[in-house]
Design a protein around this motif. Structure first.
Motif, mmCIF file in Angstrom:
data_model
loop_
_atom_site.group_PDB
_atom_site.id
_atom_site.type_symbol
_atom_site.label_atom_id
_atom_site.label_comp_id
_atom_site.label_asym_id
_atom_site.label_seq_id
_atom_site.Cartn_x
_atom_site.Cartn_y
_atom_site.Cartn_z
ATOM 1 N N UNK A 100 0.827 -1.214 0.000
ATOM 2 C CA UNK A 100 0.000 0.000 0.000
ATOM 3 C C UNK A 100 0.858 1.260 0.000
ATOM 4 N N UNK A 101 2.028 1.183 0.625
ATOM 5 C CA UNK A 101 2.935 2.323 0.676
ATOM 6 C C UNK A 101 3.731 2.497 -0.616
ATOM 7 N N UNK A 102 3.662 1.518 -1.507
ATOM 8 C CA UNK A 102 4.387 1.595 -2.773
ATOM 9 C C UNK A 102 5.809 1.077 -2.687
ATOM 10 N N UNK A 103 6.106 0.302 -1.662
ATOM 11 C CA UNK A 103 7.471 -0.211 -1.457
ATOM 12 C C UNK A 103 7.803 -1.375 -2.387
ATOM 13 N N UNK A 104 9.102 -1.586 -2.575
ATOM 14 C CA UNK A 104 9.593 -2.790 -3.243
ATOM 15 C C UNK A 104 9.781 -3.906 -2.224
ATOM 16 N N UNK A 105 9.973 -3.527 -0.956
ATOM 17 C CA UNK A 105 10.205 -4.530 0.071
ATOM 18 C C UNK A 105 10.228 -3.919 1.456
ATOM 19 N N UNK A 106 10.637 -4.736 2.413
ATOM 20 C CA UNK A 106 10.694 -4.280 3.806
ATOM 21 C C UNK A 106 12.027 -4.697 4.427
ATOM 22 N N UNK A 107 12.380 -3.994 5.499
ATOM 23 C CA UNK A 107 13.494 -4.420 6.341
ATOM 24 C C UNK A 107 12.855 -5.051 7.573
ATOM 25 N N UNK A 108 12.980 -6.364 7.672
ATOM 26 C CA UNK A 108 12.318 -7.110 8.747
ATOM 27 C C UNK A 108 13.196 -7.157 9.988
ATOM 28 N N UNK A 109 12.612 -6.810 11.123
ATOM 29 C CA UNK A 109 13.360 -6.844 12.372
ATOM 30 C C UNK A 109 13.369 -8.253 12.955
ATOM 31 N N UNK A 110 14.401 -8.543 13.732
ATOM 32 C CA UNK A 110 14.527 -9.846 14.378
ATOM 33 C C UNK A 110 13.593 -9.997 15.569
ATOM 34 N N UNK A 111 12.954 -8.937 15.986
ATOM 35 C CA UNK A 111 12.090 -8.988 17.161
ATOM 36 C C UNK A 111 12.774 -8.357 18.357
ATOM 37 N N UNK A 112 12.015 -8.106 19.391
ATOM 38 C CA UNK A 112 12.556 -7.457 20.576
ATOM 39 C C UNK A 112 13.642 -8.277 21.254
ATOM 40 N N UNK A 113 14.496 -7.590 22.010
ATOM 41 C CA UNK A 113 15.576 -8.254 22.743
ATOM 42 C C UNK A 113 15.450 -7.929 24.227
ATOM 43 N N UNK A 114 15.682 -6.666 24.586
ATOM 44 C CA UNK A 114 15.531 -6.253 25.978
ATOM 45 C C UNK A 114 16.319 -7.142 26.925
ATOM 46 N N UNK A 115 15.627 -7.716 27.909
ATOM 47 C CA UNK A 115 16.283 -8.592 28.889
ATOM 48 C C UNK A 115 16.209 -10.065 28.482
ATOM 49 N N UNK A 116 15.661 -10.321 27.291
ATOM 50 C CA UNK A 116 15.573 -11.698 26.812
ATOM 51 C C UNK A 116 16.958 -12.264 26.491
#
Length: 290
Positions: free
Chosen positions: A52-68
């Motif tokens: 919808x934003x007109x992108x070719x792709x995304x930069x996917x994050x690995x997920x939260x880290x914090x105290x994990x």
């Protein structure tokens, strides 16, 4: 030569001219957004939003880290991988890079399990068909540039994980507070083809550096991807600190090609409007770069 062999020869010659054109159909500069910044961190809806934003792709994050101990990463589950890849393919949205944004608030120099975290990222890159990872070194504190023991530890660790990435045909892009000259020196110390610079406009602007000069100095081979945005304030189009026309000329001059991701540059008066902020930024980058 009989007619059949002549026809086959013509077909082979034609294929030789058609295939390169098909390859060239992919834009030299591909545009994406950071999924954690558009509030879709490892959510299946990130691909539909990117479309919808007109992108070719995304930069996917690995997920939260914090105290994990490990990233909160869904891509260890084969069923989730299948769902995400199928959805991405159906919308023709690529995963251009995988980010370890958790290290914005964690010290890469002090995490005992840094190799396990990077291995998790490399595995995610593999299943999502991405070749570049983002590793910010901000969580180390900028004092590492002045502390020789801390710097040496970072160099040692980056060499290790760089070789891990290289063995899988991947690259880890680092964001540091150093200027182009300092980054070139750092890369020489690291001495691994698996580590390059994930260039970030915001870092350059905050340190009063000339983006175009930095790009030219770093050169084509040292930059693996770009975060093409500033801190929140105004859209890229209206940001006097970002001259995208000049930046494109600099990128053209060094012969670079690859992914540019919008991380911030939201209108500070309407910062929660994801579609408007990122839609306008993606639209502008495509106007200039594609």
């Amino acid at each position: 030569m009989n007619k059949f062999r002549y026809f086959i020869t013509l077909m082979i010659i034609a294929a030789g001219t058609i295939i390169p054109d098909a390859v060239m159909a992919q834009p030299r500069y591909q545009i994406g957004v950071c999924d954690w910044m558009v509030l879709k961190r490892q959510k299946i809806g990130e691909f539909k939003l990117a479309k919808e934003l007109g992108c070719d792709g995304i930069e996917m994050d690995m997920g939260g880290l914090g105290k994990r101990e490990m990233f909160d990463n869904k891509m260890r589950d084969p069923k989730m991988v299948e769902l995400f890849t199928r959805t991405a393919d159906s919308l023709d949205i690529k995963v251009g890079a995988v980010a370890m944004s958790g290290f914005y608030g964690q010290s890469f120099a002090k995490r005992d399990n840094y190799k396990a975290l990077v291995e998790d990222c490399i595995n995610t890159m593999e299943v999502m068909n991405a070749n570049v990872a983002f590793l910010p070194l901000g969580g180390c504190g900028n004092n590492w540039t002045d502390s020789l023991p801390l710097r040496n530890e970072i160099v040692r660790r980056l060499h290790e994980v760089g070789e891990m990435a290289k063995a899988q045909g991947k690259v880890i892009g680092i964001d540091t507070p150093l200027d182009a000259k300092g980054n070139i020196k750092l890369l020489k110390e690291i001495d691994s083809d698996g580590i390059r610079i994930f260039y970030k406009f915001q870092t350059a602007i905050e340190n009063n550096r000339d983006i175009c000069k930095e790009i030219k100095k770093l050169g084509k081979k040292r930059i693996c991807a770009i975060h093409a945005s500033n801190t929140d304030g105004v859209w890229i189009r209206n940001d006097k600190a970002i001259d995208m026309v000049a930046i494109k000329k600099a990128l053209d001059k060094i012969g670079w090609s690859g992914w540019l991701f919008v991380e911030r540059s939201r209108d500070v008066n309407d910062v929660r409007n994801v579609k408007k902020n990122y839609g306008e930024n993606v639209k502008y980058l495509k106007e200039i770069l594609q």
